[in-house]
Design an enzyme around this catalytic site. Structure first.
Site, PDB file in Angstrom:
ATOM      1  N   GLU A   5       1.010  -1.099   0.066  1.00  0.00           N
ATOM      2  CA  GLU A   5       0.104   0.021   0.038  1.00  0.00           C
ATOM      3  C   GLU A   5       0.792   1.359  -0.129  1.00  0.00           C
ATOM      4  O   GLU A   5       2.077   1.087   0.084  1.00  0.00           O
ATOM      5  CB  GLU A   5      -0.820   0.133   1.058  1.00  0.00           C
ATOM      6  CG  GLU A   5      -0.022  -0.179   2.677  1.00  0.00           C
ATOM      7  CD  GLU A   5      -0.636   0.870   3.591  1.00  0.00           C
ATOM      8  OE1 GLU A   5      -1.118   1.820   3.156  1.00  0.00           O
ATOM      9  OE2 GLU A   5      -0.866   0.357   4.725  1.00  0.00           O
ATOM     10  N   LYS A  33      -3.777  -1.747  14.034  1.00  0.00           N
ATOM     11  CA  LYS A  33      -2.859  -0.516  14.852  1.00  0.00           C
ATOM     12  C   LYS A  33      -3.319  -0.426  16.105  1.00  0.00           C
ATOM     13  O   LYS A  33      -4.497  -0.222  16.704  1.00  0.00           O
ATOM     14  CB  LYS A  33      -3.016   0.724  13.993  1.00  0.00           C
ATOM     15  CG  LYS A  33      -2.079   0.664  12.728  1.00  0.00           C
ATOM     16  CD  LYS A  33      -2.396   2.018  11.961  1.00  0.00           C
ATOM     17  CE  LYS A  33      -3.749   2.010  11.280  1.00  0.00           C
ATOM     18  NZ  LYS A  33      -3.903   2.821  10.222  1.00  0.00           N
TER      19      LYS A  33
HETATM   20  N1  PSU Z   1      -0.025   0.678   9.059  1.00  0.00           N
HETATM   21  C1  PSU Z   1       0.842   1.505   9.186  1.00  0.00           C
HETATM   22  N2  PSU Z   1       0.834   2.807   8.823  1.00  0.00           N
HETATM   23  C2  PSU Z   1      -0.383   3.216   8.103  1.00  0.00           C
HETATM   24  C3  PSU Z   1      -1.322   2.659   7.864  1.00  0.00           C
HETATM   25  C4  PSU Z   1      -1.282   1.367   8.007  1.00  0.00           C
HETATM   26  O1  PSU Z   1       1.780   0.885   9.687  1.00  0.00           O
HETATM   27  O2  PSU Z   1      -0.200   4.477   7.919  1.00  0.00           O
HETATM   28  C5  PSU Z   1      -2.638   3.430   6.994  1.00  0.00           C
HETATM   29  C6  PSU Z   1      -3.040   2.424   6.083  1.00  0.00           C
HETATM   30  O3  PSU Z   1      -2.895   2.874   4.753  1.00  0.00           O
HETATM   31  C7  PSU Z   1      -4.520   1.825   6.505  1.00  0.00           C
HETATM   32  C8  PSU Z   1      -4.760   3.557   6.974  1.00  0.00           C
HETATM   33  O4  PSU Z   1      -5.504   1.382   5.390  1.00  0.00           O
HETATM   34  O5  PSU Z   1      -3.562   3.697   7.794  1.00  0.00           O
HETATM   35  C9  PSU Z   1      -5.985   3.190   8.053  1.00  0.00           C
HETATM   36  O6  PSU Z   1      -6.542   4.549   8.102  1.00  0.00           O
HETATM   37  P1  PSU Z   1      -8.000   4.890   8.538  1.00  0.00           P
HETATM   38  O7  PSU Z   1      -7.903   4.506   9.982  1.00  0.00           O
HETATM   39  O8  PSU Z   1      -8.410   6.441   8.451  1.00  0.00           O
HETATM   40  O9  PSU Z   1      -9.054   3.792   7.818  1.00  0.00           O
END
Ligand code: PSU
Ligand code: MN
Length: 313
Positions: free
Chosen positions: A27, A165
């Protein structure tokens, strides 16, 4: 394979897919919004190298000038990492970005969708998004659930990550995986990892002990009409941080986010950056190490899935 004109596969990726060779999707929101510069570009480059060393072709996915790019050349990767104005693109944002010829980093959700269209079956990231912690002061915050969850349920890929996370509500996120029918499979462990930490105190739903076992489980899930499989790998122990330590930083970062009125797509990047500061860079080191570890595991799973593969699974 005929994809609509808005897709642009790199020559490498296109060839690998055509011949049924192993490919690992990566990603790009982690590059554009998840990590500070210059570590973001270095990390993006090393993930590609690790996937190659593991015998698979890396396909970093991003939107560039309205094209859904599957596999970037070195100049594109550099431009993306160094541009502070690119968008964070989740599933719902893709159509507008294409129509407006915009550029952006794709979240896990958007990357899953694009990778599935290109028939890629394995994807490595750091931590998947999930259910955010309840923030009573913020109306609507109980509905802050990442689009990563429904998208993973829908798309038939193995997503290798270190769990969700740690900034999230992990028990609620696990409940969602159950609701959505997503197997949460520990890679060599029964413990569900918590991103920076080896253990979250929660359990996985299944366990595999090799890439071959992971591939067999995923194939079977797909034969049963299932979508995504979450393959949860514990973060490397050398840089992992005990849960209790991480928790204090998260509570503080969350309180600051609330006080500053941070909302929507800005929440995750804010919390990750703030935890990195509060931990004096320890969370960043853990994040980089687990991303690399996941890329290595993903290459192994992609190789197993490619055995006896034709271009459509
Ligand atoms: N994992 C990491 N760092 C990140 C992300 C995931 O170690 O920055 C990103 C991914 O792209 C994930 C996004 O899809 O954060 C999720 O964002 P949100 O919580 O706004 O859906
Ligand atoms: Mn959100």
């Amino acid at each position: 394979m005929k994809l609509p004109g808005m897709f642009k596969l790199s020559p490498d990726v296109s060839k690998a897919i055509l011949h049924g060779q192993p490919v690992v999707a990566l990603e790009s929101t982690v590059i554009t919004h998840g990590l500070p510069r210059p570590q973001n570009l270095e990390l993006a480059q090393s993930l590609e190298a690790i996937v190659r060393e593991g015998g698979a072709t890396p396909a970093t996915i991003a939107v560039i000038d309205g094209e859904l790019c599957v596999g970037l050349d070195p100049a594109q990767l550099e431009a993306l990492a160094n541009n502070p104005n690119v968008r964070k693109l989740s599933s719902r944002d893709l159509a507008a970005a294409v129509a407006q010829k915009a550029s952006g980093g794709t979240t896990v959700a958007a990357t899953l969708r694009i990778a599935a269209s290109a028939r890629i079956r394995v994807f490595a990231t750091g931590g998947i998004g999930g259910v955010h912690r309840y923030r009573g002061a913020h109306r609507g915050s109980q509905w802050d659930v990442s689009a990563d969850l429904p998208e993973l349920a829908r798309q038939p890929l193995v997503l290798v990550c270190a769990g969700a996370k740690a900034i999230l509500d992990l028990p609620a996120t696990l409940e969602q995986f159950e609701t959505l029918g997503v197997p949460v499979v520990g890679y060599g462990t029964d413990a569900y990892p918590a991103f920076y930490s080896v253990e979250s105190g929660l359990a996985t739903s299944d366990r595999v002990d090799s890439a071959a076992e992971a591939a067999t489980l995923a194939r079977t899930h797909w034969q049963l009409g299932g979508g995504g499989v979450l393959l949860a790998a514990p973060p490397p122990t050398e840089t992992a941080i005990p849960r209790e330590e991480v928790e204090a930083w998260i509570v503080q970062a969350q309180a600051e986010a609330d006080a500053q009125g941070i909302r929507g797509q800005a929440v995750s990047p804010f919390l990750l950056a703030r935890v990195a500061e509060l931990s004096d860079g320890r969370s960043l080191r853990a994040n980089l190490a687990l991303l690399k570890n996941n890329a290595r595991i993903a290459a192994g799973v992609a190789r197993e899935l490619a055995i006896g593969n034709t271009s459509d699974i």
